[in-house]
Write a protein that holds these residues in place. Structure first.
Motif, PDB file in Angstrom:
ATOM      1  N   ARG A   1       0.850  -1.182   0.000  1.00 58.65           N
ATOM      2  CA  ARG A   1       0.000   0.000   0.000  1.00 58.65           C
ATOM      3  C   ARG A   1       0.893   1.242   0.000  1.00 58.65           C
ATOM      4  O   ARG A   1       1.804   1.362   0.837  1.00 58.65           O
ATOM      5  N   VAL A   2       0.628   2.165  -0.942  1.00 58.05           N
ATOM      6  CA  VAL A   2       1.498   3.322  -1.122  1.00 58.05           C
ATOM      7  C   VAL A   2       0.662   4.585  -1.262  1.00 58.05           C
ATOM      8  O   VAL A   2      -0.553   4.538  -1.486  1.00 58.05           O
ATOM      9  N   PHE A   3       1.355   5.708  -1.147  1.00 60.60           N
ATOM     10  CA  PHE A   3       0.780   7.029  -1.417  1.00 60.60           C
ATOM     11  C   PHE A   3       1.523   7.611  -2.610  1.00 60.60           C
ATOM     12  O   PHE A   3       2.752   7.554  -2.685  1.00 60.60           O
ATOM     13  N   LEU A   4       0.769   8.180  -3.566  1.00 57.49           N
ATOM     14  CA  LEU A   4       1.355   8.801  -4.753  1.00 57.49           C
ATOM     15  C   LEU A   4       0.811  10.206  -4.908  1.00 57.49           C
ATOM     16  O   LEU A   4      -0.399  10.417  -4.842  1.00 57.49           O
ATOM     17  N   ALA A   5       1.712  11.152  -5.108  1.00 55.95           N
ATOM     18  CA  ALA A   5       1.317  12.528  -5.407  1.00 55.95           C
ATOM     19  C   ALA A   5       2.119  13.017  -6.611  1.00 55.95           C
ATOM     20  O   ALA A   5       3.323  12.757  -6.713  1.00 55.95           O
ATOM     21  N   VAL A   6       1.432  13.704  -7.513  1.00 56.38           N
ATOM     22  CA  VAL A   6       2.086  14.375  -8.643  1.00 56.38           C
ATOM     23  C   VAL A   6       1.591  15.807  -8.637  1.00 56.38           C
ATOM     24  O   VAL A   6       0.380  16.066  -8.659  1.00 56.38           O
TER      25      VAL A   6
END
Length: 982
Positions: A567-572
């Motif tokens: 489980r990860v967090f991604l921000a762009v």
């Protein structure tokens, strides 16, 4: 002649070219591209059996005589000129003739044009090259036990055929220009009596050793990633330290590896280059330039070798057509050897200053152009962005331009390899997984490898200069990471090696894909190595809905496989900063950003103004933007408005209003106690609003509804009206005029939701019964699970979707694509973004199109500098419209740009007109920017669609994005004399 067994090691056998080529008979014809697919299980079984068969795919040895007869090996042909070699087993012949799979073929005696295989995208040549790779990496592959099969082939005959084939191909100057990359790769791979591909043998042997001996893995990584002369000593030390403990087999492999490394690194390479130069014409300028470099080569430092070598590579390419055809093969062989030398020497050039690193990158980019990894026109469009000024300090914007240009050249070069070989790799990977490594091996055996590393190093420096830093879990090298669309998401990470069906994707999870499918269902976030097409339907939806997407490298995809299921967090960020961390390491601000949204954030589409009693079919010329959402969908209404503005540039069309669909839905639905409409409303009453997979009951009902609508009886009054109106609008009856039958719902092309590509378009329908069927199929398409899931994600009342249908006369465009009246990823609001391909329906399915950023022009003479090439065309096929209906796929090449300067100027004027006039038009509901689909045929511009270009606003993530983009104070300038960090 049978001279007995050829006791050669596998590495030498590579040059003979046994695996994948052409049939032994000159009369065999290439199968069409749509040959019947073979059973994967059957091919797997054949491959496995041939690996263990002492004859491999061969049935025996025969004479193949000039008169076409085939006789036993003990006999002799009646006339001289016969060839003796192996004959294929019947199963291998069947794969060839029925399925277009050329395994175990021998080149001698093959028809030249059949092997070139222009009708099937040169598949036979490419299969031959892929076969050589499999032979190297898989211990002989299907010839594992047949390597020493007596008389199976004759090396001299194979080499003579290779030389003859290349001489024939290189005589055609048009072919040299349009297929330079593939012809040069053929010179590299086809047997011609040389020593073969040493670099490929080195990588294959090192991989085999590492598979058996884990202690060798660090050396294997070095050989595959950053090869230089030091690896020879390291391999030798490794062997000596373990001589008493290793098996004879491993010692033999290490010794073979040492010998291959010695051949590459223990000499300065001048002798290999000289052997080619000596065979060039004495009185040609190319020969003089090559001789000068070879003469100086032993005394040159590494940077001088790369600089001068890259210039000669480019000069050889430009000058190839000026050479007598008899010398072109030699010139390309010199080019191949020179690239190998540059690959060897690049690691030894270790710049100590920023300027030196930029100079190294520019030299390697030039070498990539000379080696065919990009087209000459592409090099001309990017080379001016790589020219360094004399000043020691430059602005950050100028530095960004240089770094971005180098990154793009590396990406374009990798995409060139993928475009040429992916279709063959896909066919083979279905039954031989090892084939998937072919493209990566191709890239690593080229100057693209050191170029990519330079681009990555400069990318990290670029991020530091800008005060930001990409983060991709624990990966160290993030220099070539690039944000595509802004957004934040948290979910389980899935690294997918093959494209799955869209319904297999979970909209709450994040996916790592090599290529993004055009029918992608909703997901939380995306990372892809293809970069994608910034104006494809999928990316427009992602941009509209705030789904974070980023471009990463193939190496990074491989590195992320160990996080599959995490489980990860991604921000762009809007500026392109990428941050991915384990979910357990999210900050409190990040946790708040990905908290579930309330239903209040969903969009309500107003339906009160719809005139469902209106059932008269409407010619496009009678529609205006104000009719959108009232009588027909925004697509037809806006296109009618374009027709009023540009009457000679919109093809004839007619619209089937919402009311026609609604009237048909009131009919009794078979198998139920009510109407189609009753069944539809009951289905949506059972469906939860917002994100989430539809419950099984809803899925079942959607399938039932969709099938029922496709089979729904059409009312007689509608059939009569459509037949009559069709003739009036298109000037001919159904069956004589091709039309695109397009979905046009009230829930797409809105100011707040694009809905691009969610529903069906049937292209170029001609037959009358097919047109009526297409109308029903379009009516049914909003009820696919994919369309349902996208709408449920953003709409509060998705049950009130009403499809109208737009019929537009087919335009068999020479080139087509998308115009966005703003800079999408860069350039600002005054710029234009153009994305075009050849043929019809360009740019909308995510294919690798030609993308151009057109900046505002400072003066009338500035046209040459205002159009920046963001990416060239890298889709190897185009779609055309045959007169009998439907579509056909044809091969294309990349040696000319899609858009001419005149095309770009025409699009600039169009954009200005749209900006000036559309915002004041009633019903347009947008002041811009606009997303326009259009095409050119014989120089005439045709408009197919206009919609608002919709991007999700930063919303509550605004302050978070600012911190992501400003982790340190940005520097306004860059000192090019500053030392490189070690």
């Amino acid at each position: 002649m049978n001279d007995g067994p050829l006791f050669l090691p596998p590495q030498i056998l590579l040059v003979v070219g046994l695996l994948v080529g052409a049939p032994v008979s000159a009369t065999a014809q290439s199968p069409s591209a749509d040959v019947a697919p073979a059973s994967t299980e059957r091919i797997e079984a054949l491959v496995a059996s041939w690996k263990e068969d002492r004859r491999g795919p061969y049935a025996g040895i025969r004479w193949f005589c000039p008169d076409g007869s085939v006789i036993p090996a003990r006999e002799r042909c009646d006339t001289p000129g016969g060839l003796q070699h192996a004959m294929l087993k019947p199963e291998a012949k069947a794969l060839q003739t029925r399925h277009g799979l050329y395994l175990g073929q021998i080149l001698a005696g093959t028809d030249t044009e059949a092997f070139w295989d222009a009708g099937d995208r040169h598949s036979r040549l490419k299969q031959y090259q892929l076969g050589r790779y499999l032979y190297a990496v898989d211990d002989g592959w299907i010839l594992r036990r047949a390597q020493y099969y007596r008389g199976a082939f004759q090396a001299e005959d194979e080499a003579e055929w290779g030389r003859s084939f290349l001489r024939h191909m290189l005589r055609d100057e048009d072919r040299v220009r349009s297929h330079f990359y593939l012809l040069r790769q053929a010179v590299r791979d086809l047997p011609q009596g040389g020593a073969g591909n040493v670099q490929q043998r080195i990588r294959a042997t090192s991989e085999a050793i590492a598979d058996s001996l884990s202690a060798f893995m660090p050396l294997r990584v070095r050989i595959h990633g950053q090869p230089d002369s030091s690896v020879l000593g390291r391999v030798r030390d490794f062997r000596r330290a373990r001589e008493d403990t290793l098996s004879d087999e491993l010692l033999s492999e290490l010794t073979q590896l040492e010998r291959a490394l010695t051949a590459v690194y223990a000499s300065d390479g001048a002798d290999r280059l000289e052997s080619h130069v000596a065979s060039l014409p004495a009185d040609h300028a190319l020969t003089d330039a090559a001789r000068s470099l070879v003469s100086d080569w032993p005394s040159l430092a590494a940077d001088e070798r790369v600089q001068r070598g890259s210039r000669l590579l480019l000069r050889l390419r430009r000058g190839l057509p000026t050479l007598n055809p008899d010398y072109r093969r030699t010139a390309l062989a010199l080019s191949v050897s020179l690239e190998t030398e540059l690959l060897r020497r690049a690691a030894a050039w270790m710049p100590t200053r920023h300027r030196g690193l930029l100079e190294k990158g520019a030299a390697l980019a030039r070498a990539a152009a000379g080696a065919g990894h990009l087209e000459l026109w592409e090099w001309e469009r990017v080379s001016d962005r790589l020219a360094l000024p004399a000043a020691s300090t430059v602005s950050r914007s100028d530095f960004d331009r240089w770094v971005d240009a180098l990154r793009r050249v590396a990406e374009w070069g990798t995409a060139m390899t993928t475009a040429h070989y992916q279709h063959v790799v896909n066919r083979y990977a279905a039954f031989e997984p090892a084939a998937r490594g072919f493209i990566d091996d191709r890239v690593r055996n080229s100057v693209l490898l050191p170029l990519g590393r330079v681009a990555g190093t400069l990318g990290r420096l670029q991020a530091r200069v800008a005060g930001r830093e990409h983060r991709l879990l624990d990966l160290d090298d993030t220099g070539r990471v690039r944000g595509l669309t802004a957004g934040v998401a948290a979910g389980t990470l899935h690294v997918v090696s093959e494209l799955p069906p869209a319904t297999d994707l979970d909209e709450d999870d994040l996916y790592v894909l090599e290529h993004v499918p055009p029918d992608l269902s909703p997901v939380a976030g995306l990372l892809t190595s293809s970069g994608g097409n910034a104006v494809s339907h999928v990316q427009l939806l992602a941009r509209n809905l705030g789904i974070p997407t980023a471009a990463i490298t193939a190496d990074q995809i491989e590195a992320l496989t160990r996080y599959d299921g995490t489980r990860v967090f991604l921000a762009v960020s809007p500026e392109g900063t990428v941050r991915m961390v384990p979910a357990g390491r999210m900050t409190e601000a990040e946790r708040r950003l990905v908290a579930p949204a309330s239903a209040d954030t969903l969009i309500t589409v107003e339906t009160e103004a719809m005139e469902l009693a209106e059932t008269d079919l409407r010619p496009l010329r009678d529609l205006r933007a104000s009719d959108g959402g009232r009588i027909v969908g925004p697509k037809a209404a806006n296109l009618g408005q374009l027709n009023a503005l540009f009457p000679d540039h919109v093809s004839p069309g007619l619209a089937i209003p919402f009311g026609v669909f609604r009237a048909h839905m009131d009919q009794p639905m078979p198998g139920t106690n009510g109407s189609y409409w009753d069944y539809l409303t009951a289905t949506f009453e059972a469906a939860p609003a917002g994100r989430g997979d539809p419950p099984p009951r809803v899925r079942h009902r959607l399938d039932t509804l969709r099938t029922a609508i496709r089979d729904m009886p059409l009312r007689d009054d509608f059939r009569t009206a459509l037949t009559r109106t069709f003739r009036d609008v298109f000037g001919g009856p159904m069956g004589e005029v091709g039309v695109f039958v397009r979905s046009d719902t009230n829930m797409e092309d809105l100011p707040t939701f694009t809905g691009a590509g969610l529903n069906l378009t049937r292209p170029n329908v001609v037959d009358s019964s097919d047109i009526f069927d297409a109308v029903r199929q379009v009516w049914a398409s909003p009820y696919t699970e994919r369309s349902y899931r996208w709408r449920q994600r953003v709409l509060k009342n998705p049950e009130h979707v009403y499809p109208s249908v737009l019929l537009s006369e087919s335009v068999n465009a020479d080139k087509s694509g998308v115009l966005i009246t703003t800079g999408v990823s860069e350039g600002g609001p005054e710029a234009l973004t153009l994305s075009f391909s050849r043929g019809v329906a360009g740019a909308v399915k995510g294919e690798a199109t030609e993308m151009t950023l057109v900046r505002p022009r400072e003066n009338d003479s500035d046209e040459a500098h205002d159009a920046a090439l963001l990416s060239p065309l890298r889709t190897p096929t185009i779609t055309v419209l045959p007169p009998e209906g439907g579509v056909e796929t044809r091969a294309t090449s990349f040696h000319r740009p899609v858009l001419t300067a005149a095309n770009r100027e025409r699009l600039r004027r169009l954009a200005q007109t749209l900006r000036d006039r559309l915002p004041a038009v009633p019903g347009i509901a947008s002041e811009g920017p606009y997303d326009v689909e259009l095409g050119f045929r014989d120089g005439t511009l045709w408009l197919f669609q206009v919609r608002p270009f919709v991007e999700a606003g930063p919303g509550k993530a605004r302050s978070y994005y600012r911190t992501l983009d400003a982790q340190a104070e940005p520097r306004p300038t860059v000192d090019l004399t500053a030392p490189q960090p070690r």
